[in-house]
Design a protein around this motif. Structure first.
Motif, mmCIF file in Angstrom:
data_model
loop_
_atom_site.group_PDB
_atom_site.id
_atom_site.type_symbol
_atom_site.label_atom_id
_atom_site.label_comp_id
_atom_site.label_asym_id
_atom_site.label_seq_id
_atom_site.Cartn_x
_atom_site.Cartn_y
_atom_site.Cartn_z
ATOM 1 N N LEU A 138 -24.589 12.985 -16.741
ATOM 2 C CA LEU A 138 -25.027 11.682 -16.241
ATOM 3 C C LEU A 138 -23.963 11.070 -15.335
ATOM 4 O O LEU A 138 -24.279 10.566 -14.243
ATOM 5 C CB LEU A 138 -25.332 10.750 -17.417
ATOM 6 N N ALA A 139 -22.702 11.118 -15.755
ATOM 7 C CA ALA A 139 -21.620 10.575 -14.929
ATOM 8 C C ALA A 139 -21.509 11.330 -13.604
ATOM 9 O O ALA A 139 -21.286 10.728 -12.545
ATOM 10 C CB ALA A 139 -20.296 10.645 -15.691
ATOM 11 N N LEU A 140 -21.668 12.650 -13.653
ATOM 12 C CA LEU A 140 -21.625 13.456 -12.437
ATOM 13 C C LEU A 140 -22.779 13.086 -11.505
ATOM 14 O O LEU A 140 -22.588 12.954 -10.286
ATOM 15 C CB LEU A 140 -21.696 14.942 -12.800
ATOM 16 N N HIS A 166 -19.611 25.138 -18.686
ATOM 17 C CA HIS A 166 -20.162 26.054 -17.688
ATOM 18 C C HIS A 166 -21.259 25.371 -16.879
ATOM 19 O O HIS A 166 -21.301 25.457 -15.646
ATOM 20 C CB HIS A 166 -20.711 27.305 -18.387
ATOM 21 N N ALA A 167 -22.169 24.668 -17.578
ATOM 22 C CA ALA A 167 -23.261 23.978 -16.893
ATOM 23 C C ALA A 167 -22.725 22.863 -16.003
ATOM 24 O O ALA A 167 -23.219 22.659 -14.878
ATOM 25 C CB ALA A 167 -24.239 23.411 -17.925
ATOM 26 N N PHE A 168 -21.715 22.146 -16.485
ATOM 27 C CA PHE A 168 -21.145 21.049 -15.701
ATOM 28 C C PHE A 168 -20.536 21.579 -14.407
ATOM 29 O O PHE A 168 -20.756 21.017 -13.319
ATOM 30 C CB PHE A 168 -20.078 20.319 -16.521
ATOM 31 N N LEU A 172 -21.531 20.764 -10.596
ATOM 32 C CA LEU A 172 -20.508 20.243 -9.689
ATOM 33 C C LEU A 172 -20.533 20.997 -8.366
ATOM 34 O O LEU A 172 -20.543 20.389 -7.280
ATOM 35 C CB LEU A 172 -19.137 20.354 -10.358
ATOM 36 N N MET A 173 -20.553 22.317 -8.427
ATOM 37 C CA MET A 173 -20.538 23.120 -7.207
ATOM 38 C C MET A 173 -21.827 22.943 -6.413
ATOM 39 O O MET A 173 -21.809 22.947 -5.176
ATOM 40 C CB MET A 173 -20.322 24.595 -7.551
ATOM 41 N N GLU A 174 -22.947 22.767 -7.094
ATOM 42 C CA GLU A 174 -24.196 22.518 -6.391
ATOM 43 C C GLU A 174 -24.155 21.194 -5.639
ATOM 44 O O GLU A 174 -24.606 21.093 -4.484
ATOM 45 C CB GLU A 174 -25.361 22.516 -7.391
#
Length: 299
Positions: A138-140, A166-168, A172-174
């Protein structure tokens, strides 16, 4: 092209404690930067300076060509996710998105709603009832929906389990790719840095020890192995970073300014973790930081 972050003689002192000392950086745009170092090295201080949350005691810092948090327009260019991935426990996911829309003139509502749906968050759910991984997501999402030019993360995945981390990092990269943004990621997890970052800053004992692209740094560092006493004199342009002596022989991590000259020892390339640990070990030993490292950190 204007650097994403530029610092000259940057320092921050809290009373008698020097949290950051004589920091020189020139980070180009379009990089995913890994900021690594032990606890207390000054990583959070540097990121808070970059966000304008605190002011420097010495030197200067500019982000995207301006003083950090210079005005509302500049604030909109930077997305920040702090170490504890702050969200408001009493607000729902949907209320977080509505708040983001009111506070940010470039808010991308379709992006935010799409991402919330993709990660399976219920818009009605209170943030205080979310898992650590869900709060981080959510913060991302809130940081990225500002459509910033720079995303800054202060160890946002440190408390997450491996699957959530891993999911975060994938998300992030997306976001970085979708936005065409630069990113700075502080982490003590070198595996995460190696996975997503193409630029490295090693911060230890409140100083930048080395900085540059991961590719260039790995190409310039080697491990020499030989007998004890072999490395008292190294070829010109070759600098010892860390030496490890055992009963059977010695190994030294070195940095070469240019092509490696012929040497009579075993020569091996090193991995990113070994490079980082070598610089942190040298800093912890109290060795004087050479001028060549300061010059490299300004590239």
């Amino acid at each position: 092209m204007t650097p994403v972050l530029e610092a000259h003689g940057l320092g921050k002192r809290y009373g008698r404690r020097q949290a950051l000392t004589d920091c020189h950086l020139n980070i180009p745009q379009g990089r995913v930067v890994g900021l690594v170092g032990p606890n207390g090295a000054g990583k959070s201080t540097l990121l808070q300076l970059a966000c304008g949350l605190i002011a420097p005691t010495e030197g200067t810092i500019s982000v995207l060509g301006a003083r950090p948090a210079a005005d509302a327009a500049h604030l909109a260019k930077v997305g920040f996710v702090a170490q504890d991935t702050p969200v408001y426990a009493g607000l729902s996911v949907a209320e977080h998105l509505r708040m983001g829309a009111k506070l940010n003139p470039s808010w991308d509502a379709p992006l935010a709603k799409r991402r919330i749906a993709q990660i399976g968050l219920d818009p009605r759910q209170k943030a205080g009832r979310l898992s650590g991984g869900q709060r981080a997501q959510l913060a991302l999402t809130i940081a990225a929906a500002k459509r910033p030019e720079l995303l800054i993360f202060d160890e946002p995945a440190a408390a997450l389990d491996p699957l959530a981390r891993h999911a975060f990092l994938e998300n992030l990269m997306e976001f970085v790719a979708d936005l065409g943004a630069s990113a700075i990621l502080s982490s003590h997890l070198l595996g995460d840095v190696e996975r997503v970052c193409d630029y490295l800053i090693v911060l230890s004992e409140s100083r930048v020890q080395v900085a540059g692209t991961v590719q260039d740094l790995l190409a310039a560092h080697y491990r020499f192995t030989g007998s004890r006493g072999d490395f008292t004199s190294l070829p010109p342009g070759v600098e010892a970073i860390e030496t490890d002596n055992t009963l059977s022989g010695s190994a030294v991590i070195v940095r070469a300014d240019g092509p490696l000259p012929p040497v009579g020892w075993n020569v091996e390339k090193i991995e990113l973790e070994e490079l980082v640990l070598a610089y942190m070990t040298r800093a912890n030993s109290g060795s004087v930081r050479p001028a060549s490292m300061a010059s490299e950190a300004q590239r």
